[in-house]
Design a protein around this motif. Structure first.
Motif, PDB file in Angstrom:
ATOM      1  N   GLU A  11       0.819  -1.213   0.000  1.00  0.00           N
ATOM      2  CA  GLU A  11       0.000   0.000   0.000  1.00  0.00           C
ATOM      3  C   GLU A  11       0.854   1.264   0.000  1.00  0.00           C
ATOM      4  N   GLN A  12       1.989   1.233   0.715  1.00  0.00           N
ATOM      5  CA  GLN A  12       2.830   2.422   0.838  1.00  0.00           C
ATOM      6  C   GLN A  12       4.004   2.440  -0.148  1.00  0.00           C
ATOM      7  N   ASN A  13       4.031   1.465  -1.047  1.00  0.00           N
ATOM      8  CA  ASN A  13       5.100   1.407  -2.060  1.00  0.00           C
ATOM      9  C   ASN A  13       6.494   1.438  -1.427  1.00  0.00           C
ATOM     10  N   ILE A  14       6.675   0.652  -0.381  1.00  0.00           N
ATOM     11  CA  ILE A  14       7.971   0.561   0.295  1.00  0.00           C
ATOM     12  C   ILE A  14       8.894  -0.334  -0.531  1.00  0.00           C
ATOM     13  N   GLU A  15      10.106   0.148  -0.800  1.00  0.00           N
ATOM     14  CA  GLU A  15      11.015  -0.555  -1.702  1.00  0.00           C
ATOM     15  C   GLU A  15      12.147  -1.298  -0.995  1.00  0.00           C
ATOM     16  N   TYR A  16      12.578  -0.785   0.167  1.00  0.00           N
ATOM     17  CA  TYR A  16      13.738  -1.369   0.836  1.00  0.00           C
ATOM     18  C   TYR A  16      13.441  -1.617   2.313  1.00  0.00           C
ATOM     19  N   ALA A  17      14.088  -2.655   2.858  1.00  0.00           N
ATOM     20  CA  ALA A  17      13.848  -3.025   4.249  1.00  0.00           C
ATOM     21  C   ALA A  17      15.157  -3.153   5.010  1.00  0.00           C
ATOM     22  N   ILE A  18      15.126  -2.734   6.272  1.00  0.00           N
ATOM     23  CA  ILE A  18      16.236  -2.939   7.203  1.00  0.00           C
ATOM     24  C   ILE A  18      15.791  -4.029   8.167  1.00  0.00           C
ATOM     25  N   LEU A  19      16.464  -5.166   8.121  1.00  0.00           N
ATOM     26  CA  LEU A  19      16.059  -6.325   8.914  1.00  0.00           C
ATOM     27  C   LEU A  19      16.900  -6.405  10.184  1.00  0.00           C
ATOM     28  N   SER A  20      16.253  -6.208  11.335  1.00  0.00           N
ATOM     29  CA  SER A  20      16.962  -6.247  12.619  1.00  0.00           C
ATOM     30  C   SER A  20      16.206  -7.106  13.626  1.00  0.00           C
ATOM     31  N   ALA A  21      15.508  -8.108  13.119  1.00  0.00           N
ATOM     32  CA  ALA A  21      14.717  -9.011  13.957  1.00  0.00           C
ATOM     33  C   ALA A  21      15.618 -10.078  14.590  1.00  0.00           C
ATOM     34  N   PRO A  22      15.101 -10.859  15.546  1.00  0.00           N
ATOM     35  CA  PRO A  22      15.879 -11.974  16.102  1.00  0.00           C
ATOM     36  C   PRO A  22      16.309 -12.936  15.000  1.00  0.00           C
ATOM     37  N   GLU A  23      17.469 -13.544  15.182  1.00  0.00           N
ATOM     38  CA  GLU A  23      18.044 -14.406  14.149  1.00  0.00           C
ATOM     39  C   GLU A  23      17.098 -15.528  13.729  1.00  0.00           C
ATOM     40  N   LYS A  24      16.382 -16.113  14.688  1.00  0.00           N
ATOM     41  CA  LYS A  24      15.504 -17.242  14.371  1.00  0.00           C
ATOM     42  C   LYS A  24      14.310 -16.830  13.510  1.00  0.00           C
ATOM     43  N   GLU A  25      13.986 -15.539  13.487  1.00  0.00           N
ATOM     44  CA  GLU A  25      12.859 -15.058  12.687  1.00  0.00           C
ATOM     45  C   GLU A  25      13.298 -14.487  11.344  1.00  0.00           C
ATOM     46  N   ALA A  26      14.596 -14.280  11.175  1.00  0.00           N
ATOM     47  CA  ALA A  26      15.100 -13.505  10.043  1.00  0.00           C
ATOM     48  C   ALA A  26      14.760 -14.113   8.684  1.00  0.00           C
ATOM     49  N   THR A  27      14.992 -15.409   8.520  1.00  0.00           N
ATOM     50  CA  THR A  27      14.772 -16.030   7.211  1.00  0.00           C
ATOM     51  C   THR A  27      13.311 -15.967   6.794  1.00  0.00           C
ATOM     52  N   ALA A  28      12.410 -16.294   7.709  1.00  0.00           N
ATOM     53  CA  ALA A  28      10.980 -16.257   7.390  1.00  0.00           C
ATOM     54  C   ALA A  28      10.534 -14.841   7.044  1.00  0.00           C
ATOM     55  N   LEU A  29      11.045 -13.859   7.772  1.00  0.00           N
ATOM     56  CA  LEU A  29      10.685 -12.469   7.496  1.00  0.00           C
ATOM     57  C   LEU A  29      11.250 -12.007   6.157  1.00  0.00           C
ATOM     58  N   ALA A  30      12.460 -12.446   5.840  1.00  0.00           N
ATOM     59  CA  ALA A  30      13.066 -12.078   4.555  1.00  0.00           C
ATOM     60  C   ALA A  30      12.242 -12.619   3.392  1.00  0.00           C
ATOM     61  N   ILE A  31      11.728 -13.831   3.539  1.00  0.00           N
ATOM     62  CA  ILE A  31      10.882 -14.414   2.495  1.00  0.00           C
ATOM     63  C   ILE A  31       9.597 -13.601   2.341  1.00  0.00           C
ATOM     64  N   LYS A  32       8.993 -13.209   3.462  1.00  0.00           N
ATOM     65  CA  LYS A  32       7.775 -12.399   3.410  1.00  0.00           C
ATOM     66  C   LYS A  32       8.049 -11.038   2.763  1.00  0.00           C
ATOM     67  N   LEU A  33       9.211 -10.474   3.053  1.00  0.00           N
ATOM     68  CA  LEU A  33       9.573  -9.189   2.450  1.00  0.00           C
ATOM     69  C   LEU A  33       9.703  -9.317   0.934  1.00  0.00           C
ATOM     70  N   SER A  34      10.328 -10.393   0.488  1.00  0.00           N
ATOM     71  CA  SER A  34      10.484 -10.597  -0.955  1.00  0.00           C
ATOM     72  C   SER A  34       9.125 -10.819  -1.616  1.00  0.00           C
ATOM     73  N   GLU A  35       8.237 -11.520  -0.939  1.00  0.00           N
ATOM     74  CA  GLU A  35       6.895 -11.762  -1.477  1.00  0.00           C
ATOM     75  C   GLU A  35       6.077 -10.473  -1.541  1.00  0.00           C
ATOM     76  N   ALA A  36       6.408  -9.526  -0.663  1.00  0.00           N
ATOM     77  CA  ALA A  36       5.688  -8.249  -0.646  1.00  0.00           C
ATOM     78  C   ALA A  36       6.196  -7.288  -1.716  1.00  0.00           C
ATOM     79  N   GLY A  37       7.306  -7.641  -2.372  1.00  0.00           N
ATOM     80  CA  GLY A  37       7.822  -6.799  -3.445  1.00  0.00           C
ATOM     81  C   GLY A  37       9.008  -5.937  -3.079  1.00  0.00           C
ATOM     82  N   ILE A  38       9.637  -6.215  -1.929  1.00  0.00           N
ATOM     83  CA  ILE A  38      10.816  -5.449  -1.512  1.00  0.00           C
ATOM     84  C   ILE A  38      11.942  -5.632  -2.533  1.00  0.00           C
TER      85      ILE A  38
END
Length: 211
Positions: free
Chosen positions: A152-179
């Motif tokens: 909705e906000q046309n966000i293009e880039y992400a800074i990932l600073s989540a816990p290590e165990k969550e990082a991979t799953a979040l990165a996949i979601k970011l790529s699916e969102a169009g990051i």
């Protein structure tokens, strides 16, 4: 035109930041006049890079150096930002922070974005309490809203600073969102589809490079 090596590109980006600061900073407390030029020796003092490295890096910019007074600050800064696509012209690139722990919180009001072509417009965390308690100059959401908000906000880039165990799953979601790219502050070796660059930021690796 020869390509610019990645180490040189990183130094030139840092140099552009320094030049932005030098334009508004007298050389010493006894002077009120702002400097218009900068020598390679001055750059060496500010950065710790060798004189040879500085001159080689700047040679990619095709900027002339004065015999005695060095490089024109405005000209060199403009050459670097134009060549590397760093100039601020029009709308800024919209970014988000994913993970609002200690690192994420430190980035919430990071002033460095003001003089860049990027802006933070949203933050995400899996802990709903953090999104409600923390204050930021932009909205904070739980990660369950991440995909919809990014689109909705046309966000293009992400800074990932989540816990290590969550990082991979979040990165996949970011790529699916169009990051389009991710700066990874976690220790996880995240895997994303081809075409989405990931820049890993590791304090330990940086320290090891000093040895």
């Amino acid at each position: 035109m020869k390509p610019i090596p990645e180490p040189t590109r990183k130094r030139l980006i840092r140099l552009a930041q320094l030049l932005s600061q030098q334009k508004f900073k007298p050389l010493d407390e006894t002077q009120n006049e702002l400097p218009k030029t900068i020598t390679s020796l001055r750059i060496q003092k500010l950065t710790g890079w060798s004189n040879a490295t500085i001159r080689k890096d700047i040679s990619y910019m095709n900027v002339k150096c004065g015999a005695s007074n060095g490089y024109k600050i405005e000209e060199l800064h403009r050459a670097i930002t134009t060549k590397l696509g760093l100039q601020i012209d029009g709308d800024k690139k919209r970014c988000c922070i994913v993970g609002l722990g200690k690192i994420g919180q430190a980035l919430l009001e990071y002033a460095g974005f003001e003089n860049s072509n990027f802006e933070l417009v949203a933050g995400f965390d899996s802990n709903v309490n953090r999104t409600e308690i923390l204050t930021a100059p932009f909205p904070l959401y739980t990660t369950s809203y991440m995909k919809s908000v990014i689109k909705e906000q046309n966000i293009e880039y992400a800074i990932l600073s989540a816990p290590e165990k969550e990082a991979t799953a979040l990165a996949i979601k970011l790529s699916e969102a169009g990051i389009k790219g991710i700066v990874n502050y976690t220790n996880a070796l995240i895997s994303v589809p081809p075409g989405i660059p990931v820049k890993n930021v590791s304090i330990i690796s940086a320290l090891q490079n000093l040895l």
